[in-house]
Design a protein around this motif. Structure first.
Motif: not given
Length: 290
Positions: A64-68, A70-72, A205-206
Motif C-alpha cells: 500500500k505504501h508503494a501503491q499510494f 506517488g499521490f496520483s 504521508r500526503m
C-alpha cells in the motif's frame, strides 16, 4: 460460514481521558463511547475488524505504501476532500452513523473552543480523517478506517477484538513477527514502526508530500490518532523512544475532541466554512495531490 459472535470487549473507562465541555445530557452518555460489546452497529464493526486483523500484514502494508506513495489518485483542495466525506460512513465506528464530514467539523470546533490561540490545532481537527477518501477511491474500509496497530510484531492486549480476529493472519504464523518485539529493535521509535495501513498513515504521508506548513505536533497527531492501544492504554512501550513520549500528550489532548465531540447534533457547516477556508489558505493552500 457466519462470523463468530463478538466477545465482551469495551474500553474500560472513557473518563481516563478527560472530556471537553459537554452539555449535561451528553456527559451522562460518555460511557457509551467505544462500546464494543453491544449496540446496533456492533455486527458491522466486528466484521470490519475481523477483515482488518486477517489481512493487515507486513507485506500488505508495504504494497500500500508503494501503491499510494506517488499521490496520483486525485488532485483537489482540502475543502473538496472534506466535501467528499459527505459520502462516507465509517464502518468501524460504534458511536455514530452519519457522514464523516460532520465529525471533522465537530472535532475542529471542539478544539477551537478549548484552544482558541492554536489555529493550527483547529485545522488538525478538520484534517484528521481526510485520509478516509481512500474508501471513496475503492479501497475496502478495513484498509482505511478503525484503530491502528503495528504490523510485524505480536498484537498487544488492548487491540480491539484481539483474541478472536487474528487467527487467520499469516504473519502470526511467522516466528519473527509473532514475538513481542517482532522485527523491531527495542525503543526504535514509532517513526520506524510499520503501522497497519489506513487513513492515518496515508494522510500523514500526503501532508508531507504536499509540504503542509504545520508544526511537527500536527503531523504526529494525524499519524497516530487512531493508535488507541498506545495513546489510551499504554501498550507498545517497548517500541517507543523519547520523541514518542514527548508527543504523547498532544495525541491524548487531540483524542478528547476526536472522541467526545461526537454527537447527532450536527454543526452548521456553511457558517463554519469561511473560518476553516482561511486556515487552509494559511497552511495548505491550493490544489493538492492525493
Amino acid at each position: 460460514m457466519d462470523s463468530p459472535p463478538p466477545p465482551p470487549y469495551q474500553d474500560p473507562d472513557p473518563s481516563l481521558v478527560s472530556q471537553p465541555d459537554m452539555d449535561p445530557e451528553a456527559a451522562k452518555d460518555k460511557d457509551n463511547f467505544r462500546n464494543y460489546t453491544s449496540g446496533p452497529l456492533l455486527d458491522r464493526v466486528f466484521a470490519t475488524y475481523k477483515l482488518m486483523h486477517t489481512w493487515q500484514t507486513v507485506d500488505f502494508v508495504r504494497r500500500k505504501h508503494a501503491q499510494f506513495g506517488g499521490f496520483s489518485y486525485k488532485r483537489m483542495t482540502v475543502m473538496e476532500a472534506v466535501d467528499m466525506l459527505d459520502g462516507l460512513v465509517d464502518e468501524s465506528d460504534p458511536d455514530v452513523d452519519f457522514p464523516n464530514s460532520f465529525h471533522a467539523f465537530q472535532t475542529a470546533e471542539g478544539i477551537r473552543k478549548a484552544h482558541p490561540d492554536k489555529d493550527w490545532f483547529h485545522l488538525v481537527g478538520l484534517l484528521h480523517d481526510l485520509g478516509k477518501v481512500l474508501a471513496l477511491a475503492g479501497e475496502p474500509q478495513w484498509a482505511v478506517v478503525g484503530d491502528t496497530f503495528p504490523v510485524g510484531c505480536r498484537p498487544q492486549a488492548s487491540v480491539v477484538f484481539r483474541d478472536c480476529t487474528f487467527q487467520d493472519n499469516p504473519d502470526l504464523q511467522d516466528p519473527l513477527y509473532s514475538t513481542e518485539l517482532g522485527m523491531y529493535q527495542p525503543h526504535c521509535g514509532l517513526e520506524n514502526v510499520l503501522m497497519s495501513w489506513g487513513h492515518d498513515e496515508y494522510m500523514y504521508r500526503m501532508m508531507k508530500f504536499n509540504k503542509f506548513a504545520l508544526p511537527p505536533e500536527a503531523f504526529y497527531i494525524i499519524r497516530f490518532h487512531s493508535f488507541y492501544p498506545w495513546h489510551k492504554f499504554g501498550d507498545y512501550q517497548q517500541l517507543c523512544n523519547e520523541q514518542d513520549l514527548a508527543m504523547l500528550p498532544w495525541v491524548q489532548e487531540f483524542n478528547k475532541f476526536d472522541l467526545y465531540t461526537k454527537s447527532s447534533s450536527l454543526p452548521d457547516v456553511a457558517a463554519l466554512r469561511p473560518y476553516y477556508q482561511g486556515l487552509v489558505d494559511k497552511y495548505c493552500p491550493g490544489v493538492l495531490r492525493w
